[in-house]
Each structure stands twice: as C-alpha cells, then as structure tokens.
Design an enzyme around this catalytic site. Structure first.
Site, PDB file in Angstrom:
ATOM      1  N   SER A 138      12.104  -2.575  30.261  1.00  0.00           N
ATOM      2  CA  SER A 138      11.971  -2.029  28.894  1.00  0.00           C
ATOM      3  C   SER A 138      10.493  -1.958  28.550  1.00  0.00           C
ATOM      4  O   SER A 138       9.681  -2.679  29.157  1.00  0.00           O
ATOM      5  CB  SER A 138      12.659  -2.979  27.910  1.00  0.00           C
ATOM      6  OG  SER A 138      12.389  -2.599  26.569  1.00  0.00           O
ATOM      7  N   TYR A 151      14.253 -11.126  23.244  1.00  0.00           N
ATOM      8  CA  TYR A 151      14.542  -9.935  24.069  1.00  0.00           C
ATOM      9  C   TYR A 151      13.337  -9.618  24.949  1.00  0.00           C
ATOM     10  O   TYR A 151      13.473  -9.425  26.164  1.00  0.00           O
ATOM     11  CB  TYR A 151      14.887  -8.746  23.172  1.00  0.00           C
ATOM     12  CG  TYR A 151      15.153  -7.468  23.947  1.00  0.00           C
ATOM     13  CD1 TYR A 151      16.318  -7.308  24.696  1.00  0.00           C
ATOM     14  CD2 TYR A 151      14.238  -6.411  23.934  1.00  0.00           C
ATOM     15  CE1 TYR A 151      16.568  -6.130  25.414  1.00  0.00           C
ATOM     16  CE2 TYR A 151      14.472  -5.238  24.647  1.00  0.00           C
ATOM     17  CZ  TYR A 151      15.636  -5.106  25.385  1.00  0.00           C
ATOM     18  OH  TYR A 151      15.871  -3.938  26.095  1.00  0.00           O
TER      19      TYR A 151
HETATM   20  P1  NDP Z   1      24.250  -0.013  26.110  1.00  0.00           P
HETATM   21  O1  NDP Z   1      24.580  -1.081  25.137  1.00  0.00           O
HETATM   22  O2  NDP Z   1      24.720   1.372  25.835  1.00  0.00           O
HETATM   23  O3  NDP Z   1      24.713  -0.431  27.578  1.00  0.00           O
HETATM   24  C1  NDP Z   1      24.630  -1.741  28.045  1.00  0.00           C
HETATM   25  C2  NDP Z   1      25.498  -1.875  29.272  1.00  0.00           C
HETATM   26  O4  NDP Z   1      25.384  -3.230  29.746  1.00  0.00           O
HETATM   27  C3  NDP Z   1      26.967  -1.596  28.991  1.00  0.00           C
HETATM   28  O5  NDP Z   1      27.501  -0.796  30.008  1.00  0.00           O
HETATM   29  C4  NDP Z   1      27.599  -2.984  29.023  1.00  0.00           C
HETATM   30  O6  NDP Z   1      28.918  -2.921  29.563  1.00  0.00           O
HETATM   31  C5  NDP Z   1      26.696  -3.687  30.024  1.00  0.00           C
HETATM   32  N1  NDP Z   1      26.804  -5.142  29.926  1.00  0.00           N
HETATM   33  C6  NDP Z   1      26.500  -5.944  28.883  1.00  0.00           C
HETATM   34  N2  NDP Z   1      26.830  -7.220  29.174  1.00  0.00           N
HETATM   35  C7  NDP Z   1      27.346  -7.204  30.443  1.00  0.00           C
HETATM   36  C8  NDP Z   1      27.875  -8.187  31.301  1.00  0.00           C
HETATM   37  N3  NDP Z   1      27.952  -9.488  30.937  1.00  0.00           N
HETATM   38  N4  NDP Z   1      28.314  -7.818  32.527  1.00  0.00           N
HETATM   39  C9  NDP Z   1      28.266  -6.523  32.908  1.00  0.00           C
HETATM   40  N5  NDP Z   1      27.780  -5.539  32.140  1.00  0.00           N
HETATM   41  C10 NDP Z   1      27.329  -5.889  30.915  1.00  0.00           C
HETATM   42  O7  NDP Z   1      22.648  -0.041  26.228  1.00  0.00           O
HETATM   43  P2  NDP Z   1      21.596   0.755  27.138  1.00  0.00           P
HETATM   44  O8  NDP Z   1      22.262   1.749  27.972  1.00  0.00           O
HETATM   45  O9  NDP Z   1      20.522   1.187  26.240  1.00  0.00           O
HETATM   46  O10 NDP Z   1      21.036  -0.457  28.014  1.00  0.00           O
HETATM   47  C11 NDP Z   1      20.893  -0.400  29.426  1.00  0.00           C
HETATM   48  C12 NDP Z   1      19.625  -1.141  29.815  1.00  0.00           C
HETATM   49  O11 NDP Z   1      18.483  -0.426  29.346  1.00  0.00           O
HETATM   50  C13 NDP Z   1      19.505  -2.555  29.256  1.00  0.00           C
HETATM   51  O12 NDP Z   1      19.005  -3.424  30.232  1.00  0.00           O
HETATM   52  C14 NDP Z   1      18.490  -2.387  28.129  1.00  0.00           C
HETATM   53  O13 NDP Z   1      17.797  -3.573  27.860  1.00  0.00           O
HETATM   54  C15 NDP Z   1      17.583  -1.313  28.717  1.00  0.00           C
HETATM   55  N6  NDP Z   1      16.784  -0.597  27.737  1.00  0.00           N
HETATM   56  C16 NDP Z   1      17.366   0.252  26.832  1.00  0.00           C
HETATM   57  C17 NDP Z   1      16.581   0.907  25.884  1.00  0.00           C
HETATM   58  C18 NDP Z   1      17.165   1.810  24.859  1.00  0.00           C
HETATM   59  O14 NDP Z   1      16.445   2.235  23.913  1.00  0.00           O
HETATM   60  N7  NDP Z   1      18.431   2.180  24.929  1.00  0.00           N
HETATM   61  C19 NDP Z   1      15.132   0.732  25.852  1.00  0.00           C
HETATM   62  C20 NDP Z   1      14.625  -0.173  26.857  1.00  0.00           C
HETATM   63  C21 NDP Z   1      15.434  -0.794  27.758  1.00  0.00           C
HETATM   64  P3  NDP Z   1      30.195  -3.785  29.071  1.00  0.00           P
HETATM   65  O15 NDP Z   1      29.957  -4.175  27.654  1.00  0.00           O
HETATM   66  O16 NDP Z   1      31.344  -2.824  29.263  1.00  0.00           O
HETATM   67  O17 NDP Z   1      30.254  -4.928  30.030  1.00  0.00           O
END
Ligand code: NDP
Length: 240
Positions: A138, A151
């Site tokens: 990030s 975070y």
């Molecule tokens: P979302 O909330 O849309 O997606 C997060 C994903 O992580 C979901 O598919 C969720 O699936 C999964 N997840 C959460 N907990 C678990 C777990 N215990 N086991 C398996 N899967 C898990 O967010 P983003 O797509 O934005 O996030 C993806 C990555 O990108 C993250 O690491 C985030 O920190 C990073 N990021 C995002 C930014 C943004 O602006 N969107 C900016 C910078 C970084 P489920 O709940 O079904 O398990």
C-alpha cells in the site's frame, strides 16, 4: 499448459483488487486458484471468468488453510508459479480509540497472512527452482497519517518482509511489491470509528479501478525470467 501459462494463486480474490487480479490473469490464459472466505463470491467470479479460475476457501489467518490452498493448486496443475499475497483489512482508527480487536485483526491478516503464504509456497518454489511472490502492500507502506498507525504498521511490515524475502531468496525466485494508492473496493467498509470513516470518504473520493493494480501484477509476472520487477507504486493521478 503452455510454457507461458502459469499457475497463479491469489489470496483475497472475492472482491476488489484480488478479484480484478484473478479475472485479468485468468482472462490472459493463466491457471488461477482464487482464495477467500466468501466462497459464494468466488464461485460468482468463476462463472463470469470461465474455466481458468478455480475457487478455494481460504482463511489466511490459519496456516493450515493456507497450506491446503497451495496444495490444492499444486494438485490441480503440478506447479505453483506465482503467489499473489493480496488479502488485507483496513479498519482505520486513532490509537486512543483502543480498538484492540481491530488492531489484532490487521496484524493477523496483513502480516501473519503474508507470512503464512510465504511459508506455504516457498518450499514449492525452491523444489521447482522457480517461482514469484507478489505482495500487495500500500502507499500506507510508505507513509503514516493519523488513524493509519496500525494499518501502516502492518503495511510497513509487509514491505519489509517482502524486501527481506527478495534479498534472501535464491535468484531463481522473483519477488515483487506492488503498492496501490486509492482503489475502488470494499476496503474502507470495515472502519467502525466515525471520524476515521468520514475522513476516508473524503480521502477516497478519487479512486481508480482495481484493474489498474491487476495490470501492474500482470506486467510483473509476464516479464522474462531474468527480469525481476521489484516494486511498483500505482496511485490515482489526482492523489498526492
Ligand atoms: P477488499 O475489502 O475489497 O478485499 C479484501 C479481500 O481480502 C477480500 O477478498 C477478502 O475476502 C480478503 N480477506 C480478508 N480477510 C481474509 C482472510 N482472513 N482470509 C482470506 N481472505 C481475506 O479490499 P481491496 O481489494 O482494496 O484490498 C486488497 C489489498 O489491497 C489489501 O491488502 C489492501 O490493504 C490493499 N490496498 C488497497 C487499497 C485500496 O484503496 N483499495 C490501497 C492500498 C492497498 P473474504 O472477506 O471473502 O475472506
């Protein structure tokens, strides 16, 4: 599989960036194993994407689940070429809110989940003499603002762990960190502190589509074996 087709595992593929990565890579002909807890979302993604995408239930906080995820991919294709450690959570809050459970959940998913992925895939990469780790970190791995202390702490850790992995790994294994700026997803939905939620609505007003990050992942993994893309930062043009 052709030599250009890779077996790619994507954690957190049920929404946002992970879903976009899984869809883009499956569309490009790679064999994608998509993991998350919400398997209904994964199955819906597989229906939209086609035969190259295989849903597997995954909780990255559980090392047994992560090992089974990697084993499932290996059983299916006999290879594990790329692990995209993408799963993450971001319940931002000020430290004086004392939301200890939320802090721990960020450490469990964003840091321990990454370590579980490395521990599960590295033996396959070593045995094969090839492999590629991609960490979705990030811009929070490069800066701290009020409400982002924990975070950002987890993302600084993800950056450091991935950089250490790059330095320690056999040169046959590639390691990439991709740091997104503001991207449309469900990420901010878990913020429970009202002040942090309000601040994020303003901060996240100009977001780019998750496929912008998927394109960066695709660029990194499709380079020739001798080329290791170490780090990419992708922000909306309007984000400073
Ligand atoms: P979302 O909330 O849309 O997606 C997060 C994903 O992580 C979901 O598919 C969720 O699936 C999964 N997840 C959460 N907990 C678990 C777990 N215990 N086991 C398996 N899967 C898990 O967010 P983003 O797509 O934005 O996030 C993806 C990555 O990108 C993250 O690491 C985030 O920190 C990073 N990021 C995002 C930014 C943004 O602006 N969107 C900016 C910078 C970084 P489920 O709940 O079904 O398990």
């Amino acid at each position: 599989m052709t030599t250009k087709q890779k077996t790619v595992l994507v954690t957190g593929a049920s929404s946002g960036i992970g879903a976009a990565i899984a869809a883009r890579l499956a569309g490009a002909g790679h064999h994608v194993v998509a993991g998350a807890r919400r398997t209904d979302r994964l199955h819906a993604l597989a229906e939209r994407t086609g035969d190259n995408l295989h849903p597997v239930q995954l909780d990255v906080t559980d090392p047994v689940s992560v090992t089974a995820f990697v084993e499932a991919a290996h059983r299916r294709t006999g290879r594990v070429d790329v692990l995209v450690n993408n799963a993450g959570v971001m319940p931002l809050s000020r430290l004086d809110s004392l939301l200890l459970d939320e802090w721990n959940s960020m450490i469990d998913v964003n840091v321990r989940g990454l370590l579980h992925g490395i521990a599960s895939a590295l033996p396959y990469f070593t045995a094969q003499g090839s492999g590629h780790f991609v960490t979705i970190a990030s811009v929070g791995a490069h800066e701290v603002v009020p409400t982002s202390a924990v975070y950002s702490g987890t993302k600084y850790a993800a950056w450091a762990i991935t950089e250490g992995l790059r330095q320690e790994c056999d040169p046959s294994i590639r390691v990439t960190t991709i740091s997104p700026g503001v991207v449309t997803s469900e990420l901010a939905d878990s913020i429970t502190e009202p002040g942090a939620a309000q601040a994020m609505r303003t901060y996240r007003a100009h977001a780019i589509a998750p496929d912008a990050i998927a394109a960066a992942v695709s660029f990194a993994i499709e380079q020739p074996d001798a080329v290791d893309v170490n780090e990419i930062v992708v922000r909306p043009t309007r984000q400073r």
